[in-house]
Design a protein around this motif. Structure first.
Motif, PDB file in Angstrom:
ATOM      1  N   VAL A  16      -1.099 -51.786  24.427  1.00 54.17           N
ATOM      2  CA  VAL A  16      -1.738 -50.468  24.515  1.00 54.17           C
ATOM      3  C   VAL A  16      -2.465 -50.324  25.852  1.00 54.17           C
ATOM      4  O   VAL A  16      -2.328 -49.310  26.556  1.00 54.17           O
ATOM      5  CB  VAL A  16      -2.723 -50.267  23.341  1.00 54.17           C
ATOM      6  N   LEU A  17      -3.225 -51.353  26.233  1.00 50.47           N
ATOM      7  CA  LEU A  17      -3.973 -51.316  27.495  1.00 50.47           C
ATOM      8  C   LEU A  17      -3.018 -51.238  28.679  1.00 50.47           C
ATOM      9  O   LEU A  17      -3.220 -50.439  29.608  1.00 50.47           O
ATOM     10  CB  LEU A  17      -4.859 -52.554  27.604  1.00 50.47           C
ATOM     11  N   GLY A  18      -1.971 -52.064  28.669  1.00 51.10           N
ATOM     12  CA  GLY A  18      -1.030 -52.096  29.780  1.00 51.10           C
ATOM     13  C   GLY A  18      -0.291 -50.778  29.959  1.00 51.10           C
ATOM     14  O   GLY A  18      -0.137 -50.283  31.091  1.00 51.10           O
ATOM     15  N   LEU A  19       0.157 -50.186  28.857  1.00 52.97           N
ATOM     16  CA  LEU A  19       0.872 -48.907  28.950  1.00 52.97           C
ATOM     17  C   LEU A  19      -0.059 -47.791  29.410  1.00 52.97           C
ATOM     18  O   LEU A  19       0.342 -46.902  30.186  1.00 52.97           O
ATOM     19  CB  LEU A  19       1.488 -48.557  27.591  1.00 52.97           C
ATOM     20  N   ALA A  20      -1.321 -47.831  28.947  1.00 54.03           N
ATOM     21  CA  ALA A  20      -2.297 -46.831  29.387  1.00 54.03           C
ATOM     22  C   ALA A  20      -2.558 -46.950  30.892  1.00 54.03           C
ATOM     23  O   ALA A  20      -2.609 -45.941  31.614  1.00 54.03           O
ATOM     24  CB  ALA A  20      -3.598 -46.993  28.604  1.00 54.03           C
ATOM     25  N   LEU A  21      -2.695 -48.175  31.378  1.00 55.09           N
ATOM     26  CA  LEU A  21      -2.903 -48.396  32.810  1.00 55.09           C
ATOM     27  C   LEU A  21      -1.698 -47.939  33.617  1.00 55.09           C
ATOM     28  O   LEU A  21      -1.842 -47.401  34.724  1.00 55.09           O
ATOM     29  CB  LEU A  21      -3.187 -49.879  33.073  1.00 55.09           C
ATOM     30  N   ALA A  22      -0.502 -48.150  33.065  1.00 53.98           N
ATOM     31  CA  ALA A  22       0.715 -47.720  33.758  1.00 53.98           C
ATOM     32  C   ALA A  22       0.736 -46.203  33.925  1.00 53.98           C
ATOM     33  O   ALA A  22       1.081 -45.677  35.000  1.00 53.98           O
ATOM     34  CB  ALA A  22       1.951 -48.191  32.986  1.00 53.98           C
ATOM     35  N   VAL A  65       7.431 -50.065  32.710  1.00 59.15           N
ATOM     36  CA  VAL A  65       6.693 -51.184  32.113  1.00 59.15           C
ATOM     37  C   VAL A  65       7.308 -51.581  30.775  1.00 59.15           C
ATOM     38  O   VAL A  65       7.439 -52.776  30.461  1.00 59.15           O
ATOM     39  CB  VAL A  65       5.209 -50.819  31.942  1.00 59.15           C
ATOM     40  N   ALA A  66       7.708 -50.590  29.976  1.00 58.57           N
ATOM     41  CA  ALA A  66       8.335 -50.884  28.676  1.00 58.57           C
ATOM     42  C   ALA A  66       9.652 -51.642  28.858  1.00 58.57           C
ATOM     43  O   ALA A  66       9.934 -52.615  28.137  1.00 58.57           O
ATOM     44  CB  ALA A  66       8.575 -49.578  27.913  1.00 58.57           C
ATOM     45  N   ILE A  67      10.446 -51.237  29.836  1.00 59.02           N
ATOM     46  CA  ILE A  67      11.724 -51.921  30.105  1.00 59.02           C
ATOM     47  C   ILE A  67      11.474 -53.360  30.553  1.00 59.02           C
ATOM     48  O   ILE A  67      12.150 -54.299  30.119  1.00 59.02           O
ATOM     49  CB  ILE A  67      12.533 -51.148  31.168  1.00 59.02           C
ATOM     50  N   VAL A  84       0.102 -64.772  32.715  1.00 55.77           N
ATOM     51  CA  VAL A  84       0.120 -63.351  33.072  1.00 55.77           C
ATOM     52  C   VAL A  84      -0.286 -63.132  34.525  1.00 55.77           C
ATOM     53  O   VAL A  84       0.444 -62.522  35.304  1.00 55.77           O
ATOM     54  CB  VAL A  84      -0.809 -62.553  32.128  1.00 55.77           C
ATOM     55  N   PHE A  85      -1.458 -63.646  34.892  1.00 58.15           N
ATOM     56  CA  PHE A  85      -1.962 -63.379  36.231  1.00 58.15           C
ATOM     57  C   PHE A  85      -1.475 -64.409  37.258  1.00 58.15           C
ATOM     58  O   PHE A  85      -1.300 -64.077  38.429  1.00 58.15           O
ATOM     59  CB  PHE A  85      -3.499 -63.354  36.205  1.00 58.15           C
ATOM     60  N   GLY A  86      -1.248 -65.628  36.800  1.00 64.66           N
ATOM     61  CA  GLY A  86      -0.782 -66.652  37.728  1.00 64.66           C
ATOM     62  C   GLY A  86       0.680 -66.479  38.092  1.00 64.66           C
ATOM     63  O   GLY A  86       1.035 -66.250  39.253  1.00 64.66           O
ATOM     64  N   MET A  87       1.549 -66.550  37.065  1.00 61.37           N
ATOM     65  CA  MET A  87       2.991 -66.545  37.328  1.00 61.37           C
ATOM     66  C   MET A  87       3.545 -65.146  37.567  1.00 61.37           C
ATOM     67  O   MET A  87       4.469 -64.961  38.361  1.00 61.37           O
ATOM     68  CB  MET A  87       3.734 -67.191  36.155  1.00 61.37           C
ATOM     69  N   ARG A  88       3.028 -64.132  36.882  1.00 59.03           N
ATOM     70  CA  ARG A  88       3.616 -62.793  36.997  1.00 59.03           C
ATOM     71  C   ARG A  88       3.006 -61.966  38.117  1.00 59.03           C
ATOM     72  O   ARG A  88       3.630 -61.014  38.584  1.00 59.03           O
ATOM     73  CB  ARG A  88       3.465 -62.037  35.677  1.00 59.03           C
ATOM     74  N   LEU A  89       1.816 -62.321  38.575  1.00 59.06           N
ATOM     75  CA  LEU A  89       1.159 -61.543  39.624  1.00 59.06           C
ATOM     76  C   LEU A  89       0.954 -62.365  40.893  1.00 59.06           C
ATOM     77  O   LEU A  89       1.412 -61.991  41.970  1.00 59.06           O
ATOM     78  CB  LEU A  89      -0.189 -61.026  39.118  1.00 59.06           C
ATOM     79  N   ALA A  90       0.285 -63.515  40.765  1.00 60.21           N
ATOM     80  CA  ALA A  90      -0.049 -64.307  41.951  1.00 60.21           C
ATOM     81  C   ALA A  90       1.157 -65.063  42.509  1.00 60.21           C
ATOM     82  O   ALA A  90       1.300 -65.205  43.728  1.00 60.21           O
ATOM     83  CB  ALA A  90      -1.175 -65.279  41.627  1.00 60.21           C
ATOM     84  N   PHE A  91       2.029 -65.565  41.622  1.00 63.52           N
ATOM     85  CA  PHE A  91       3.126 -66.412  42.079  1.00 63.52           C
ATOM     86  C   PHE A  91       4.034 -65.738  43.107  1.00 63.52           C
ATOM     87  O   PHE A  91       4.316 -66.327  44.166  1.00 63.52           O
ATOM     88  CB  PHE A  91       3.945 -66.899  40.878  1.00 63.52           C
ATOM     89  N   MET A  93       5.209 -54.452  37.816  1.00 62.58           N
ATOM     90  CA  MET A  93       5.855 -55.724  37.483  1.00 62.58           C
ATOM     91  C   MET A  93       4.881 -56.631  36.722  1.00 62.58           C
ATOM     92  O   MET A  93       5.234 -57.231  35.701  1.00 62.58           O
ATOM     93  CB  MET A  93       6.319 -56.412  38.772  1.00 62.58           C
ATOM     94  N   ALA A  94       3.658 -56.718  37.210  1.00 61.70           N
ATOM     95  CA  ALA A  94       2.660 -57.568  36.553  1.00 61.70           C
ATOM     96  C   ALA A  94       2.336 -57.054  35.152  1.00 61.70           C
ATOM     97  O   ALA A  94       2.199 -57.839  34.211  1.00 61.70           O
ATOM     98  CB  ALA A  94       1.393 -57.631  37.403  1.00 61.70           C
ATOM     99  N   LEU A  95       2.249 -55.728  34.994  1.00 61.05           N
ATOM    100  CA  LEU A  95       1.955 -55.159  33.683  1.00 61.05           C
ATOM    101  C   LEU A  95       3.083 -55.427  32.695  1.00 61.05           C
ATOM    102  O   LEU A  95       2.854 -55.905  31.572  1.00 61.05           O
ATOM    103  CB  LEU A  95       1.706 -53.649  33.806  1.00 61.05           C
ATOM    104  N   GLY A  96       4.314 -55.125  33.100  1.00 57.29           N
ATOM    105  CA  GLY A  96       5.445 -55.286  32.194  1.00 57.29           C
ATOM    106  C   GLY A  96       5.712 -56.733  31.820  1.00 57.29           C
ATOM    107  O   GLY A  96       5.837 -57.072  30.637  1.00 57.29           O
ATOM    108  N   LEU A  97       5.774 -57.600  32.823  1.00 54.33           N
ATOM    109  CA  LEU A  97       6.036 -59.014  32.562  1.00 54.33           C
ATOM    110  C   LEU A  97       4.843 -59.658  31.849  1.00 54.33           C
ATOM    111  O   LEU A  97       5.014 -60.564  31.029  1.00 54.33           O
ATOM    112  CB  LEU A  97       6.324 -59.745  33.871  1.00 54.33           C
ATOM    113  N   GLY A  98       3.640 -59.176  32.156  1.00 56.44           N
ATOM    114  CA  GLY A  98       2.448 -59.719  31.490  1.00 56.44           C
ATOM    115  C   GLY A  98       2.437 -59.392  30.002  1.00 56.44           C
ATOM    116  O   GLY A  98       2.116 -60.255  29.174  1.00 56.44           O
TER     117      GLY A  98
END
Length: 387
Positions: free
Chosen positions: A14-20, A32-34, A74-81, A296-301
């Motif tokens: 819910v939070l991720g889709l709202a942020l998107a 993000v859903a895909i 979530v934040f390490g591999m999907r965003l920072a990596f 990318m970070a939202l969807g994969l997270g």
């Protein structure tokens, strides 16, 4: 049970889709859903493998896996990596890499794509070692006995999985070198990159997996010693047994609690490296959908949250004990993903193919488990069902 286990995943969705939507409107919500569906489909086998390891850990470490582990995932591999990869390969500072990801998305995507050979080689070799170590071990339960029995016999050869992995790596690097030579110039050093990264994947598996197994075996030995100590010889007063001391000042080795902590810590590290290796194809595949690092970070997270929750659900429901071939199917899916990653060093393979192979193998192993359970319940088991 479902709400308790998947509650955080639902909330994060819910939070991720709202942020998107706030970030880039309703189109961003669809993207993000895909990406969420892509991550879950590519990582379902990851959940099964993780569950097989997580069920050996205490409730405390399961919570660590769901909290700190999720932050890493979530934040390490999907965003920072991806940003770190760009910074290292393009020799940029982390700040410039982030600026590039935000302000020049096409260039950022190109740099991540250029880093794919090293990512795929590392992840492919690490996952291949997991698959070979599983398939060469003689297990009581066998799914495809006609394959697994002879391979278990071959597994008696010392370090066979390492030797085969290195042969596969040499073939991959030589293929890259031959292709670079035929097409000239540009990527002649690509083979060396593949070789170095692949060796790093093998070494990482041997170190982290080896330490995890070592402390797990120590834990089992301590548990056996503690059980022996509880057997009091006739006529001997309780509390004066000759077994391993368990109270303060005892002269035995590390206490059970201490060994459990070490074992669980290295198993946690092992789980995180596995998750990282599984996330490579998801991160790379996400660029086929968007090159926006935020989406990318939202969807994969969100997808990673569901995979983590699914792992815990499988553990708490005892699913791997009820459907005994699931773990086999997941490891075959790992083997397929490892080979796909190595092939994508030189050739392109659709993420749809990658995801479907894992889903099909796990689906077949689940159905085989259902049929086995039905035969046993009906009193008509096969010899292989009781093995």
């Amino acid at each position: 049970m479902v709400l308790k286990t998947f509650g955080w995943a639902f909330g994060f969705t819910v939070l991720g889709l709202a942020l998107a939507v706030l970030y880039d409107g309703w189109t961003a919500l669809g993207v993000v859903a895909i990406l969420t569906v892509l991550e879950v489909s590519l990582s379902f086998d990851n959940a099964v493998i993780n569950a097989g390891i997580l069920k050996k850990m205490s409730a405390f470490w399961q919570k660590i896996f769901l909290t700190i582990g999720v932050l890493i995932a979530v934040f390490g591999m999907r965003l920072a990596f991806p940003v770190i990869i760009v910074a290292v390969t393009a020799k940029l500072s982390p700040v410039k890499a982030v600026q590039l990801a935000v302000n020049d998305k096409d260039r950022y995507q190109q740099l991540v794509t250029d880093a794919h050979p090293s990512i795929a080689a590392f992840g492919g070799m690490f996952l291949l070692m997991i698959f070979l170590s599983f398939i060469f071990e003689d297990r009581e339960t066998k799914w495809l006995g006609w394959i697994e029995r002879p391979l278990a016999k071959l597994g008696q050869v010392e370090m066979l999985s390492v030797c085969l992995s290195l042969i596969v790596l040499l073939i991959a690097s030589m293929t890259v070198a031959t292709h670079a030579h035929q097409h000239g110039g540009g990527h002649a050093d690509k083979a060396q990159t593949v070789l170095t990264s692949g060796l790093a994947g093998v070494v990482t598996y041997l170190i982290v997996g080896g330490l995890s197994s070592f402390f797990e075996n120590r834990l089992a030995d301590e548990a056996d010693a503690q059980a022996d100590a509880e057997v009091i010889p006739p006529g001997e007063p309780r509390g004066t047994g000759t077994g391993a001391a368990s109270g303060p000042g005892g002269k035995s080795g590390p206490s059970l609690v201490a060994v459990t902590g070490k074992a669980a810590f290295f198993m946690f590290l092992y789980l995180e490296v596995i998750d990282a290796s599984f996330s490579f194809d998801g991160v790379i595949g996400a660029f086929a959908i968007t090159n926006d690092i935020v989406l990318m970070a939202l969807g994969l997270g969100i997808g990673a949250m569901y995979v983590r929750s699914l792992t815990v659900y499988l553990v708490r429901q005892g699913t791997l004990d009820d459907y005994v071939y699931l773990e086999h199917g997941a490891h075959y899916a790992i083997g397929a993903l490892a080979l796909i990653l190595l092939i994508t060093i030189q050739y392109q393979i659709s993420e749809i193919v990658t995801g479907l192979i894992g889903v099909v193998l796990i689906g077949l192993s689940f159905w085989s488990s259902v049929l086995r359970n039905r035969r046993i319940a009906a009193g008509r088991p096969r010899a292989s069902d009781l093995a």
